[in-house]
Design a protein around this motif. Sequence first.
Motif, PDB file in Angstrom:
ATOM      1  N   HIS A 226      38.989   8.425 -27.326  1.00  0.00           N
ATOM      2  CA  HIS A 226      38.525   8.250 -25.747  1.00  0.00           C
ATOM      3  C   HIS A 226      38.645   6.572 -25.594  1.00  0.00           C
ATOM      4  O   HIS A 226      38.875   5.814 -26.450  1.00  0.00           O
ATOM      5  CB  HIS A 226      36.980   8.444 -25.755  1.00  0.00           C
ATOM      6  CG  HIS A 226      36.408   8.334 -24.162  1.00  0.00           C
ATOM      7  ND1 HIS A 226      36.055   7.150 -23.569  1.00  0.00           N
ATOM      8  CD2 HIS A 226      36.126   9.334 -23.293  1.00  0.00           C
ATOM      9  CE1 HIS A 226      35.843   7.430 -22.356  1.00  0.00           C
ATOM     10  NE2 HIS A 226      35.772   8.889 -22.181  1.00  0.00           N
TER      11      HIS A 226
ATOM     12  N   SER B  51      29.695  15.849 -28.096  1.00  0.00           N
ATOM     13  CA  SER B  51      30.919  15.928 -28.345  1.00  0.00           C
ATOM     14  C   SER B  51      30.809  16.498 -29.720  1.00  0.00           C
ATOM     15  O   SER B  51      30.606  15.627 -30.709  1.00  0.00           O
ATOM     16  CB  SER B  51      31.488  14.757 -28.539  1.00  0.00           C
ATOM     17  OG  SER B  51      32.908  14.738 -29.140  1.00  0.00           O
TER      18      SER B  51
ATOM     19  N   GLY C 234      34.622  21.093 -21.837  1.00  0.00           N
ATOM     20  CA  GLY C 234      36.079  20.643 -21.681  1.00  0.00           C
ATOM     21  C   GLY C 234      36.824  20.739 -23.074  1.00  0.00           C
ATOM     22  O   GLY C 234      36.174  20.054 -23.973  1.00  0.00           O
TER      23      GLY C 234
ATOM     24  N   TYR D  13      27.601  18.640 -20.579  1.00  0.00           N
ATOM     25  CA  TYR D  13      29.078  18.723 -20.778  1.00  0.00           C
ATOM     26  C   TYR D  13      29.367  18.588 -21.958  1.00  0.00           C
ATOM     27  O   TYR D  13      29.273  17.541 -22.771  1.00  0.00           O
ATOM     28  CB  TYR D  13      29.577  17.500 -20.204  1.00  0.00           C
ATOM     29  CG  TYR D  13      31.248  17.149 -19.915  1.00  0.00           C
ATOM     30  CD1 TYR D  13      32.220  18.235 -19.510  1.00  0.00           C
ATOM     31  CD2 TYR D  13      31.860  16.367 -21.007  1.00  0.00           C
ATOM     32  CE1 TYR D  13      33.450  17.989 -19.630  1.00  0.00           C
ATOM     33  CE2 TYR D  13      33.152  16.283 -21.132  1.00  0.00           C
ATOM     34  CZ  TYR D  13      34.055  17.006 -20.330  1.00  0.00           C
ATOM     35  OH  TYR D  13      35.607  17.077 -20.322  1.00  0.00           O
TER      36      TYR D  13
ATOM     37  N   ASP E 172      36.862  11.282 -20.102  1.00  0.00           N
ATOM     38  CA  ASP E 172      35.813  12.274 -19.525  1.00  0.00           C
ATOM     39  C   ASP E 172      34.359  11.900 -20.255  1.00  0.00           C
ATOM     40  O   ASP E 172      33.319  12.103 -19.395  1.00  0.00           O
ATOM     41  CB  ASP E 172      36.328  13.447 -19.967  1.00  0.00           C
ATOM     42  CG  ASP E 172      36.527  13.799 -21.428  1.00  0.00           C
ATOM     43  OD1 ASP E 172      36.965  12.889 -22.154  1.00  0.00           O
ATOM     44  OD2 ASP E 172      36.401  14.912 -22.197  1.00  0.00           O
TER      45      ASP E 172
ATOM     46  N   ALA F  13      39.876  19.741 -20.910  1.00  0.00           N
ATOM     47  CA  ALA F  13      39.024  18.643 -20.434  1.00  0.00           C
ATOM     48  C   ALA F  13      39.473  17.846 -19.321  1.00  0.00           C
ATOM     49  O   ALA F  13      38.924  17.222 -18.213  1.00  0.00           O
ATOM     50  CB  ALA F  13      38.432  17.730 -21.560  1.00  0.00           C
TER      51      ALA F  13
ATOM     52  N   THR G 138      40.443  18.007 -25.899  1.00  0.00           N
ATOM     53  CA  THR G 138      40.296  16.477 -25.541  1.00  0.00           C
ATOM     54  C   THR G 138      40.884  15.412 -25.971  1.00  0.00           C
ATOM     55  O   THR G 138      41.737  15.727 -26.958  1.00  0.00           O
ATOM     56  CB  THR G 138      38.621  16.138 -25.825  1.00  0.00           C
ATOM     57  OG1 THR G 138      38.348  16.589 -27.081  1.00  0.00           O
ATOM     58  CG2 THR G 138      37.740  17.190 -24.969  1.00  0.00           C
TER      59      THR G 138
ATOM     60  N   ARG H 146      32.306  18.530 -25.143  1.00  0.00           N
ATOM     61  CA  ARG H 146      33.639  18.033 -25.235  1.00  0.00           C
ATOM     62  C   ARG H 146      34.124  18.395 -26.604  1.00  0.00           C
ATOM     63  O   ARG H 146      33.629  17.999 -27.565  1.00  0.00           O
ATOM     64  CB  ARG H 146      33.619  16.366 -25.123  1.00  0.00           C
ATOM     65  CG  ARG H 146      34.789  15.660 -25.181  1.00  0.00           C
ATOM     66  CD  ARG H 146      34.372  14.173 -25.087  1.00  0.00           C
ATOM     67  NE  ARG H 146      35.853  13.583 -24.803  1.00  0.00           N
ATOM     68  CZ  ARG H 146      36.688  13.003 -25.433  1.00  0.00           C
ATOM     69  NH1 ARG H 146      36.491  12.999 -26.786  1.00  0.00           N
ATOM     70  NH2 ARG H 146      37.718  12.399 -24.928  1.00  0.00           N
TER      71      ARG H 146
END
Lengths: 281, 328
Positions: free
Chosen positions: B266, B150, B117, B173, B136, B91, B120, B175
Amino acid sequence: MVNLTASQVKVNLIKEKAKLSRLETIRLISLAKSGHYGSSFSCSEIFATLYYHVLRYDPNNPKWKNRDRFVMGKGHSAVGVYPLLADVGFFPKEELDTYTEVGSAFGDHPDMNKIKGIDFSSGSIGHGLSVGVGMALAARLDNLDYRTYILMGDGELQEGQVWEAAMSAPNFKLGNLVAIVDNNKVTVDGVTAENMSIEPIRDKWESFGWNVIDVDGHDIEALIRTFENLPSPDTDVPTVIIADTVAGKGVSFMENGYEWHVANLGEDDKIRAINEIKEMN
Amino acid sequence: MTTFHKDTWELYKSTEMAKQLTAGETLAKLGDDHPEIVALCADLGKPTRLWDFGAKYPDRFFNFGIAEKNMVTAAAGLASTGKIPFVATYASFLGILAAENIRTAVAYPNLNVRLIGTHTGIAMGFYGSSHHATEDIAITRSMANMTVISPADGVAIAEMVEESVKAYEGPIYFRVSRGREEQVYTKDAAKVQNRIGKANILRKGSDLTIIACGIEVHEALQAAEQLQDKGISVRVIDMHTIKPLDREAVLNSARETGAILTVEEHNVMGGLGSAVAEVLMESGVNCKFKRHGFYDEYSLIGKPFYLYQHYKLDGKGIAMVAEDLLNN
């Protein structure tokens, strides 16, 4: 003799279409009050040769799977292509009158989802060749014999991504990929060689494993010969055509001047420019 | 209870592993029926497990070398011809390094590229911040046309990868973590447990809702278990799809439990917590609220097991954060 005559007719047609591209560029930029003259004029002959002799396309079927692809890494030259797309029939010419208006399909950089005949949206310098690698790989997977042509500026070669793509195309054996470098030798801030030299261009491409061809980018007969003699798309080595061009070609006070990369002509200069283009040989 | 040794990552019980990195395996199963699937890697086909697809379909698997910008942009070129390219790399080198290419060449033309990605958050532990990705979600979430997912584990990503091939338009995307995490879902061939855009309520509760994504879903369930022992009833939501967000799941939780804690691996700025906060603020529904994750900081060096403890991103830590929220 018949062949010669036919080829002369073709050359004259392309010459007229290159003028059309330049004249329409002036008209469209006057609507926007700002735009890329110099970097569009340096490829007028290349555009006209592509659309009136080289590219395989069907204006009535713009998404034809086996059409040749043409992507402008230097998307800022799109203003010179729109008039030709209209002229060959992708959309009515009148649509160009909306150029840069709110909600228009036509802006300085091309949008593939809004304009028929545009194969990929561009504007971020350095993306084009990578897009071409993807399109050329797809042709291989689908057993299609179309070619993918990518136009780049000489300044574009300063972008690192170009060399990632340049490394990958011979690795993937993409003889169906043709890069064209519009070597007009200027960028926004000045002369390319003075800002960040990209020479020796030929040696760089050769060392990356490309078939390199030099051509005068304003000599239509030479351009025709170059494109006609490209290696077959089923070969392994990609080709780059380094087109020696003049920024602002066709308008004496613009030629070789980086100041005209992005600009807006005043009324008097506009008339001078139009007259000079009309008188081009 | 970890199935990997906390220091050595040595496998204890391989049969219980969720294997987050199931995309390659899933694609290998879908490959025959979907010739439009191609896979692209940047010298990380092995750790992202795209190799599983490449082994079965070598002609449709492209290693771009360590050149992510070219890879992502070439994927866009492939997608423009009708292919569905799956691009996988860490990622940090996808959603972060190649962000401009994703924005301009994939999201703006709205192409069917699936970006995966992996590794992560701080899954790479002592490899350091260059290999972490705690930005990200924020980056990709702000790109128009982009869907951001995700998944909690390998079962979840397998299901949503399949949905993305069969019935989803536009760029995505994904994750996902490192593939050494605990399982949340038990594979069930008879039913799909994860659908793009629909949050999963994994545990009922009335005092607090923990909304988590990715590997923090499992930790949130652990936290809920611990809080239960203290008499606190916790709802746990797997918000695997961060964009478009399941607004109803958020608003119902606010109304019904009166408190929401978001947990993500994150930065708290711009990620899942921000997405939930946006929904709450604009709805006028009021509740106790906290975003938990990284507080605008780069992670320390450390082995992941201990880092997750340090940042209170394990079950015990989340339980502490939750108690603080309820007591304030």
